[in-house]
Design a protein around this motif. Structure first.
Motif, PDB file in Angstrom:
ATOM      1  N   UNK A  67     -12.218  -1.724  -1.692  1.00 15.27           N
ATOM      2  CA  UNK A  67     -12.592  -1.593  -2.956  1.00 15.27           C
ATOM      3  C   UNK A  67     -11.745  -1.294  -4.015  1.00 15.27           C
ATOM      4  N   UNK A  68     -11.204   0.044  -3.808  1.00 13.43           N
ATOM      5  CA  UNK A  68     -10.195   0.660  -4.631  1.00 13.43           C
ATOM      6  C   UNK A  68      -8.836   0.050  -4.603  1.00 13.43           C
ATOM      7  N   UNK A  69      -8.623  -0.470  -3.157  1.00 14.96           N
ATOM      8  CA  UNK A  69      -7.021  -1.164  -3.126  1.00 14.96           C
ATOM      9  C   UNK A  69      -7.311  -2.465  -4.022  1.00 14.96           C
ATOM     10  N   UNK A  70      -8.280  -3.096  -3.836  1.00 10.14           N
ATOM     11  CA  UNK A  70      -8.489  -4.291  -4.635  1.00 10.14           C
ATOM     12  C   UNK A  70      -8.235  -4.237  -6.248  1.00 10.14           C
ATOM     13  N   UNK A  71      -8.868  -2.959  -6.783  1.00 15.10           N
ATOM     14  CA  UNK A  71      -8.873  -2.740  -8.075  1.00 15.10           C
ATOM     15  C   UNK A  71      -7.604  -2.325  -8.446  1.00 15.10           C
ATOM     16  N   UNK A  72      -6.786  -1.527  -7.515  1.00 18.62           N
ATOM     17  CA  UNK A  72      -5.580  -1.311  -7.926  1.00 18.62           C
ATOM     18  C   UNK A  72      -4.325  -2.362  -7.775  1.00 18.62           C
ATOM     19  N   UNK A  73      -4.754  -3.187  -7.164  1.00 20.01           N
ATOM     20  CA  UNK A  73      -3.653  -4.270  -6.920  1.00 20.01           C
ATOM     21  C   UNK A  73      -3.856  -5.742  -7.264  1.00 20.01           C
ATOM     22  N   UNK A  74      -4.931  -5.946  -8.200  1.00 17.19           N
ATOM     23  CA  UNK A  74      -4.916  -6.993  -8.888  1.00 17.19           C
ATOM     24  C   UNK A  74      -3.813  -7.988  -9.151  1.00 17.19           C
ATOM     25  N   UNK A  75      -2.727  -7.041  -9.660  1.00 14.57           N
ATOM     26  CA  UNK A  75      -1.625  -7.713 -10.145  1.00 14.57           C
ATOM     27  C   UNK A  75      -0.705  -8.411  -9.393  1.00 14.57           C
ATOM     28  N   UNK A  76      -1.035  -8.351  -8.054  1.00 13.36           N
ATOM     29  CA  UNK A  76      -0.373  -9.244  -7.057  1.00 13.36           C
ATOM     30  C   UNK A  76      -1.323 -10.095  -6.036  1.00 13.36           C
ATOM     31  N   UNK A  77      -2.391  -9.479  -5.834  1.00 18.65           N
ATOM     32  CA  UNK A  77      -3.564  -9.937  -4.934  1.00 18.65           C
ATOM     33  C   UNK A  77      -4.040 -11.274  -5.628  1.00 18.65           C
ATOM     34  N   UNK A  78      -4.188 -11.262  -6.843  1.00 21.29           N
ATOM     35  CA  UNK A  78      -4.990 -12.325  -7.540  1.00 21.29           C
ATOM     36  C   UNK A  78      -3.983 -13.336  -8.342  1.00 21.29           C
TER      37      UNK A  78
END
Length: 276
Positions: free
Chosen positions: A264-275
């Motif tokens: 959860x937190x990892x996704x929120x904090x890494x949207x800049x490259x994951x998405x």
């Protein structure tokens, strides 16, 4: 067929329970081995599998190895929660320098093929850094996996009730987006970084401690029933999954649905490259 059958890209694990069981004489041996660890058959335990340089097949495989003695912060958290912690592995490079009555350096002192299977099949959680063959056994026995420092392409996406977070590729001081990594190509990128020294302008960045602990805390909350699902995050999971399907080897490793969730937190904090 999938590159690795245990990837279960057709989701048969959702329909069929594990097919391997233990004979009476094997269970008797298991009980005797547990006593050597200071454990009993009913103790709750977590497997910590951190492949180290004892498993150095080549320069590429070394890129997936970590130092178990940099994982004390993980053991601290699990011991605090009351679990036994077993350091897994075979032919490990160095002993675990952590002393506690509920911490067992199984991989260094007690390893056996039977206990590899039984421990993995019966653990509360299987925590794994960066991959390794034993993680496949955890998936086969449907154990919850916590996977950190994985690469975005080859994680256990079909393992239900599991969590994953990823190491990053850094170029010119910035995180490479999923689309950029896809453009280079997963295998070409890893071999170029770890074997051929081709991509000298790209570095691999492992995860900091706080991200790993957040992932573990999320799993503990999910297991005790206190976790609340965020619908917005589910949309992000779907978006990430849709992007990853652009990989030309996608169907060798993954099914159509993402069962293992990005933390959860990892996704929120890494949207800049994951998405992107």
């Amino acid at each position: 067929p999938p590159y690795y059958p245990e990837r279960d890209v057709e989701f048969s694990f959702l329909e069929v329970p594990p097919q391997l069981s233990f004979r009476k004489e094997e269970l008797e041996q298991v009980e005797a081995e547990l006593l050597k660890y200071g454990m009993n058959i009913g103790n709750k335990f977590i497997c910590l599998y951190v492949r180290d340089a004892g498993y150095q097949l080549n320069s590429v495989s070394l890129g997936f190895c970590h130092d178990i003695n940099q994982c004390g912060f993980i053991i601290d958290r699990l011991v605090k929660e009351g679990y036994y912690v077993l350091r897994m592995g075979k032919a490990v490079e160095k002993p675990l320098a952590y002393s506690h009555p509920r911490v067992v350096d199984y991989g260094c002192k007690f390893h056996s093929d039977l206990m590899d299977v039984w421990l993995t099949a019966n653990c509360e959680i299987f925590i794994n850094a960066g991959g390794g063959g034993l993680s496949a056994l955890a998936a086969i026995y449907r154990r919850p996996l916590v996977c950190f420092n994985y690469d975005i392409f080859d994680f256990w996406s079909t393992s239900v009730n599991s969590l994953v977070s990823f190491r990053r590729f850094i170029k010119d001081g910035n995180r490479m987006a999923v689309s950029d990594i896809l453009d280079v190509g997963y295998r070409r990128l890893l071999r170029g970084l770890l074997a051929d020294n081709k991509y000298t302008d790209i570095q691999i960045e492992n995860q900091p401690e706080y991200e790993i602990l957040e992932l573990i805390d999320e799993m503990l909350s999910r297991l005790n029933g206190s976790w609340e699902t965020d619908n917005d995050l589910e949309d992000m999971q779907d978006e990430f999954w849709s992007m990853l399907q652009g990989w030309d080897e996608f169907h060798c490793w993954h099914g159509e649905e993402l069962l293992c969730k990005v933390g959860h937190n990892y996704m929120l904090q890494n949207q800049d490259w994951l998405l992107k």
